[in-house]
Design a protein around this motif. Sequence first.
Motif, PDB file in Angstrom:
ATOM      1  N   ALA A 142      60.627  72.292  22.911  1.00 30.38           N
ATOM      2  CA  ALA A 142      60.510  71.736  21.581  1.00 30.38           C
ATOM      3  C   ALA A 142      59.268  72.346  20.930  1.00 30.38           C
ATOM      4  N   MET A 143      59.325  72.502  19.624  1.00 33.71           N
ATOM      5  CA  MET A 143      58.233  73.144  18.907  1.00 33.71           C
ATOM      6  C   MET A 143      57.733  72.233  17.806  1.00 33.71           C
ATOM      7  N   ALA A 144      56.493  72.417  17.441  1.00 35.56           N
ATOM      8  CA  ALA A 144      55.917  71.564  16.403  1.00 35.56           C
ATOM      9  C   ALA A 144      54.848  72.309  15.629  1.00 35.56           C
ATOM     10  N   PHE A 171      49.770  65.565  13.324  1.00 34.12           N
ATOM     11  CA  PHE A 171      51.159  66.009  13.403  1.00 34.12           C
ATOM     12  C   PHE A 171      51.710  66.291  12.008  1.00 34.12           C
ATOM     13  N   VAL A 172      52.494  67.362  11.913  1.00 26.93           N
ATOM     14  CA  VAL A 172      53.154  67.705  10.661  1.00 26.93           C
ATOM     15  C   VAL A 172      54.673  67.620  10.810  1.00 26.93           C
ATOM     16  N   ALA A 173      55.209  68.364  11.787  1.00 23.01           N
ATOM     17  CA  ALA A 173      56.658  68.402  11.961  1.00 23.01           C
ATOM     18  C   ALA A 173      56.992  68.909  13.353  1.00 23.01           C
ATOM     19  N   ALA A 174      58.164  68.524  13.847  1.00 20.39           N
ATOM     20  CA  ALA A 174      58.620  68.982  15.154  1.00 20.39           C
ATOM     21  C   ALA A 174      60.118  69.206  15.123  1.00 20.39           C
ATOM     22  N   ILE A 175      60.578  70.039  16.050  1.00 21.61           N
ATOM     23  CA  ILE A 175      62.001  70.350  16.128  1.00 21.61           C
ATOM     24  C   ILE A 175      62.390  70.493  17.586  1.00 21.61           C
ATOM     25  N   SER A 176      63.529  69.929  17.940  1.00 19.83           N
ATOM     26  CA  SER A 176      63.979  70.003  19.326  1.00 19.83           C
ATOM     27  C   SER A 176      64.517  71.393  19.632  1.00 19.83           C
ATOM     28  N   TRP A 177      64.776  71.642  20.908  1.00 16.80           N
ATOM     29  CA  TRP A 177      65.190  72.975  21.360  1.00 16.80           C
ATOM     30  C   TRP A 177      66.441  73.456  20.634  1.00 16.80           C
ATOM     31  N   ILE A 178      67.471  72.637  20.532  1.00 20.78           N
ATOM     32  CA  ILE A 178      68.686  73.101  19.885  1.00 20.78           C
ATOM     33  C   ILE A 178      68.723  72.693  18.423  1.00 20.78           C
ATOM     34  N   ALA A 179      67.557  72.248  17.917  1.00 18.74           N
ATOM     35  CA  ALA A 179      67.379  72.008  16.486  1.00 18.74           C
ATOM     36  C   ALA A 179      68.252  70.902  15.931  1.00 18.74           C
ATOM     37  N   ARG A 180      68.722  70.045  16.791  1.00 16.17           N
ATOM     38  CA  ARG A 180      69.505  68.928  16.271  1.00 16.17           C
ATOM     39  C   ARG A 180      68.613  67.815  15.762  1.00 16.17           C
ATOM     40  N   ASN A 181      67.394  67.783  16.258  1.00 17.84           N
ATOM     41  CA  ASN A 181      66.473  66.723  15.865  1.00 17.84           C
ATOM     42  C   ASN A 181      65.228  67.307  15.237  1.00 17.84           C
ATOM     43  N   THR A 182      64.881  66.779  14.086  1.00 13.39           N
ATOM     44  CA  THR A 182      63.629  67.159  13.444  1.00 13.39           C
ATOM     45  C   THR A 182      62.840  65.899  13.103  1.00 13.39           C
ATOM     46  N   TYR A 183      61.541  66.035  13.089  1.00 23.97           N
ATOM     47  CA  TYR A 183      60.646  64.911  12.840  1.00 23.97           C
ATOM     48  C   TYR A 183      59.562  65.374  11.881  1.00 23.97           C
ATOM     49  N   ARG A 241      59.008  67.548   1.465  1.00 20.54           N
ATOM     50  CA  ARG A 241      58.374  68.765   0.946  1.00 20.54           C
ATOM     51  C   ARG A 241      58.397  69.899   1.962  1.00 20.54           C
ATOM     52  N   PHE A 242      58.259  69.568   3.234  1.00 25.11           N
ATOM     53  CA  PHE A 242      58.211  70.579   4.297  1.00 25.11           C
ATOM     54  C   PHE A 242      59.508  70.545   5.096  1.00 25.11           C
ATOM     55  N   THR A 243      59.891  71.716   5.592  1.00 24.54           N
ATOM     56  CA  THR A 243      61.068  71.828   6.445  1.00 24.54           C
ATOM     57  C   THR A 243      60.738  72.699   7.646  1.00 24.54           C
ATOM     58  N   ILE A 244      60.998  72.173   8.832  1.00 28.42           N
ATOM     59  CA  ILE A 244      60.807  72.948  10.053  1.00 28.42           C
ATOM     60  C   ILE A 244      62.163  73.479  10.499  1.00 28.42           C
ATOM     61  N   SER A 245      62.171  74.708  10.982  1.00 28.79           N
ATOM     62  CA  SER A 245      63.399  75.315  11.483  1.00 28.79           C
ATOM     63  C   SER A 245      63.037  76.293  12.597  1.00 28.79           C
ATOM     64  N   LYS A 289      65.247  84.826  17.889  1.00 31.56           N
ATOM     65  CA  LYS A 289      64.026  85.559  17.554  1.00 31.56           C
ATOM     66  C   LYS A 289      62.783  84.916  18.147  1.00 31.56           C
ATOM     67  N   ASN A 290      62.966  83.843  18.903  1.00 34.39           N
ATOM     68  CA  ASN A 290      61.822  83.120  19.483  1.00 34.39           C
ATOM     69  C   ASN A 290      60.795  82.753  18.415  1.00 34.39           C
ATOM     70  N   THR A 291      61.269  82.269  17.314  1.00 34.01           N
ATOM     71  CA  THR A 291      60.392  81.990  16.181  1.00 34.01           C
ATOM     72  C   THR A 291      60.703  80.629  15.580  1.00 34.01           C
ATOM     73  N   VAL A 292      59.647  79.939  15.208  1.00 34.85           N
ATOM     74  CA  VAL A 292      59.784  78.675  14.498  1.00 34.85           C
ATOM     75  C   VAL A 292      59.093  78.826  13.147  1.00 34.85           C
ATOM     76  N   TYR A 293      59.639  78.155  12.148  1.00 34.47           N
ATOM     77  CA  TYR A 293      59.145  78.287  10.784  1.00 34.47           C
ATOM     78  C   TYR A 293      58.747  76.924  10.220  1.00 34.47           C
ATOM     79  N   LEU A 294      57.864  76.981   9.237  1.00 32.93           N
ATOM     80  CA  LEU A 294      57.550  75.796   8.466  1.00 32.93           C
ATOM     81  C   LEU A 294      57.573  76.192   6.996  1.00 32.93           C
ATOM     82  N   GLN A 295      58.599  75.752   6.299  1.00 30.87           N
ATOM     83  CA  GLN A 295      58.703  75.984   4.864  1.00 30.87           C
ATOM     84  C   GLN A 295      57.977  74.854   4.161  1.00 30.87           C
ATOM     85  N   MET A 296      57.002  75.216   3.361  1.00 30.75           N
ATOM     86  CA  MET A 296      56.181  74.216   2.675  1.00 30.75           C
ATOM     87  C   MET A 296      56.357  74.376   1.176  1.00 30.75           C
TER      88      MET A 296
END
Length: 124
Positions: free
Chosen positions: A33-35, A47-59, A67-71, A76-83
Amino acid sequence: QVQLVESGGGLLQAGDSLRLSCAASGRTFSGYAMAWFRQAPGNEREFVAAISWIARNTYYADSVKGRFTISRDNAKNTVYLQMNSLKPEDTAVYYCAATARTQGASSKNNYDYWGQGTQVTVSS
């Protein structure tokens, strides 16, 4: 070991948008999981945001919800935070973090790996 490298920070004005990226390398990204956390001068890391491994859960923290979206892109082994709709109070160093745990996504104590951080500064 998982190495995390953040990028995309910068100096912006209130109302602007920005996307942060966090590239993971080393041990497999699989299952983690990434955050995103952030830390302003004189404040604790929060804490700002978190996402589970298969991206079914976001917090999200209440302060950024809507305003923010985590994906993540596991290929690509990459996590993003759209603000979006950035505010001066969003000014902080933003950190990417990874954990193999499946609970406690908002607690920084549950994360095993951290990036070096990227500065986001929002002026009014």
